[in-house]
Design an enzyme around this catalytic site. Sequence first.
Site, PDB file in Angstrom:
ATOM      1  N   HIS A 182       0.847  -1.189   0.000  1.00  0.00           N
ATOM      2  CA  HIS A 182       0.000   0.000   0.000  1.00  0.00           C
ATOM      3  C   HIS A 182       0.881   1.237   0.000  1.00  0.00           C
ATOM      4  CE1 HIS A 182      -3.508  -2.476   1.792  1.00  0.00           C
ATOM      5  NE2 HIS A 182      -3.609  -2.369   0.485  1.00  0.00           N
ATOM      6  N   GLU A 185       1.553   3.573   2.882  1.00  0.00           N
ATOM      7  CA  GLU A 185       2.211   2.928   4.022  1.00  0.00           C
ATOM      8  C   GLU A 185       3.713   2.776   3.776  1.00  0.00           C
ATOM      9  OE1 GLU A 185      -0.282  -0.490   4.909  1.00  0.00           O
ATOM     10  OE2 GLU A 185      -2.077   0.724   4.594  1.00  0.00           O
ATOM     11  N   HIS A 332       2.424  -3.499   6.893  1.00  0.00           N
ATOM     12  CA  HIS A 332       1.447  -2.437   6.613  1.00  0.00           C
ATOM     13  C   HIS A 332       1.516  -1.437   7.765  1.00  0.00           C
ATOM     14  CE1 HIS A 332      -0.723  -4.307   3.153  1.00  0.00           C
ATOM     15  NE2 HIS A 332      -0.048  -5.345   3.594  1.00  0.00           N
ATOM     16  N   GLU A 393       0.774  -4.586  11.254  1.00  0.00           N
ATOM     17  CA  GLU A 393       0.395  -3.179  11.091  1.00  0.00           C
ATOM     18  C   GLU A 393       1.213  -2.378  12.091  1.00  0.00           C
ATOM     19  OE1 GLU A 393      -1.841  -2.028   8.891  1.00  0.00           O
ATOM     20  OE2 GLU A 393      -2.969  -3.815   8.280  1.00  0.00           O
TER      21      GLU A 393
HETATM   22 ZN   LIG Z   1      -2.045  -1.752   4.205  1.00  0.00          ZN
END
Ligand SMILES: [Zn+2]
Length: 423
Positions: A182, A185, A332, A393
Site C-alpha cells: 500500500h 504505508e 502495513h 500493522e
Molecule cells: Zn495496508
Amino acid sequence: METLRLGSTGPNVKLVQSLLKKIGYDPGPIDGVYGPRTQQAVATFQRDNNLTPDGIVGPVTWNIFLRFLKGFDIYSVRPRDTLNKIAQKYYTTTNAIVTANPGINPDIINVGQRITVPYGLDVVFTDIDYTYDIMERDIEGLRVRYPFIETGSIGRSVLGKNLYYIRLGRGPREVFYNSSHHSLEWITTPLVMKFCENFLRAYSQGRSIRGYNLSNIWEQSSIYIVPMVNPDGVDLVLKGLDPLNPFYEQLLRWNTTGRPFSQVWNSNIRGVDLNRNYPARWELGKAQEPMLGIFGPGPTRFGGPFPLSEPETIAVANFTRQRNFRMVIAYHSQGREIYWTYLNLTPPESLSIANLFSKASGYAVADVPPQAAFAGYKDWFIQEYRRPGFTIEVGLGRNPLPIEQFDTIYNNNEEIMLLAPLL
Ligand SMILES: [Zn+2]
C-alpha cells in the site's frame, strides 16, 4: 537532478536538508521547504568545498551531494597513504574499508591501487520521504559496502520500476518480509531497509543485536526482503502526479475523493489495491466492493479485474513459489496489530508465533477486520502453503504516518525481524 533553490519543495529538498544536517550544517527543520536557513546552509557548504556560494543546488553541488548519498568514493591510493589515514579522511573505519574491499591486505596497499571507501555516514536515512530513487540508491550503497549480500529484482511494476529484493544470510531456513503493498504505508520501506543496514553492519563487525547472534542467523537462514512492492504508488504519494504519467487522465478521474493523492492513494498506478488482488477467495473480496462504495479503479480496495491481474502481485507470487518460505511477514501501517489468521486454514503454530511477535513488539494479536479478510498476500500464502503468514500493522494514526514515528516503529519491529528466521 532538479535544481533546488529558495522556494523549492519536495522529497529532494528533504533529502538535501537531512544530508546537510548529518554532515554538520544546519538547514533548519527537515520539512521539504527550501527556506532561507537551508539556503544559508548550502552556501556555507559550498564555501567549505571551494564552490561558488550561491545557495543554489545546481549540477556541481548535486554531484558532491550525490557522492555523500551514494555513501562511498572510489579512491586512488597516494604515496604514504595507509588504510588508517584514508579511513580518517572519510570519517570511517579501516574495518569498513576492508569489508567493502574483499581480499584487500590492510597492511599492503600500493600507490595507484583503487579502493572503495565508504563514508562514515549511514546509507539509509530515516527522516525523509523515502522515494523509489532513494531506495534504489541505498540498495546500491549497501551492495558496495557489503559486497557479500545478494540483491536483485523479482520483476517490474506497471511503469517499469524494479521490484528489488535483498537477501540476508545463506542458510536453508527461508523467510520473507515485504513492505509497501500500500503506497500510503511507505514508512514500512525504510523500516526494512534500515533493518538491512543495521544487520549488515553488525554482522560484518562480528557483533550481535539484542543478544541475537547474527552469524548463526546468517548460516542457518536466508531473510528475503522486498522493500517496495508498489513503487509506482509510493512515488505518486510522495512526488505527486507527473503530467508525463501515462495514466495521468485516468488517475485524475479515478481519484474521486476530492483529496490529493498524497493523502488517499493506496493502490498501484492502475488503481488496483494490490493487497486485494491475490487468489485467496478473491471473489468474496470482490463481492464486498459495492458495500464499500467501490465500483472500479481507485485509491483503495479495488481488487482488480481478476486475481493476479497486476505485475506487482504476479512478481511477489512467483517469487514466493520459487522459494521455500517457512514464514512470511507483510508490513502495513494501519494500527499496532498482528493479523495471523486466514479462514480455518491457519496452521496451529501461528498463534504462538504471533504471541512471540506481540511480546517483542508490544503490538496486539488481533482478528482480521471483515473488510480486509480476503485476497491479501498473507491470506494467499497461508492458503497455498499452510504455513505461518502475518500482516503486521505498524504505527498509529492516519496514513501516511509521520516519519517522526520512525524510531519507535523501528524499535518495535527489530526483534521480530531477528526472531522470525530462527522459528
Ligand atoms: Zn495496508
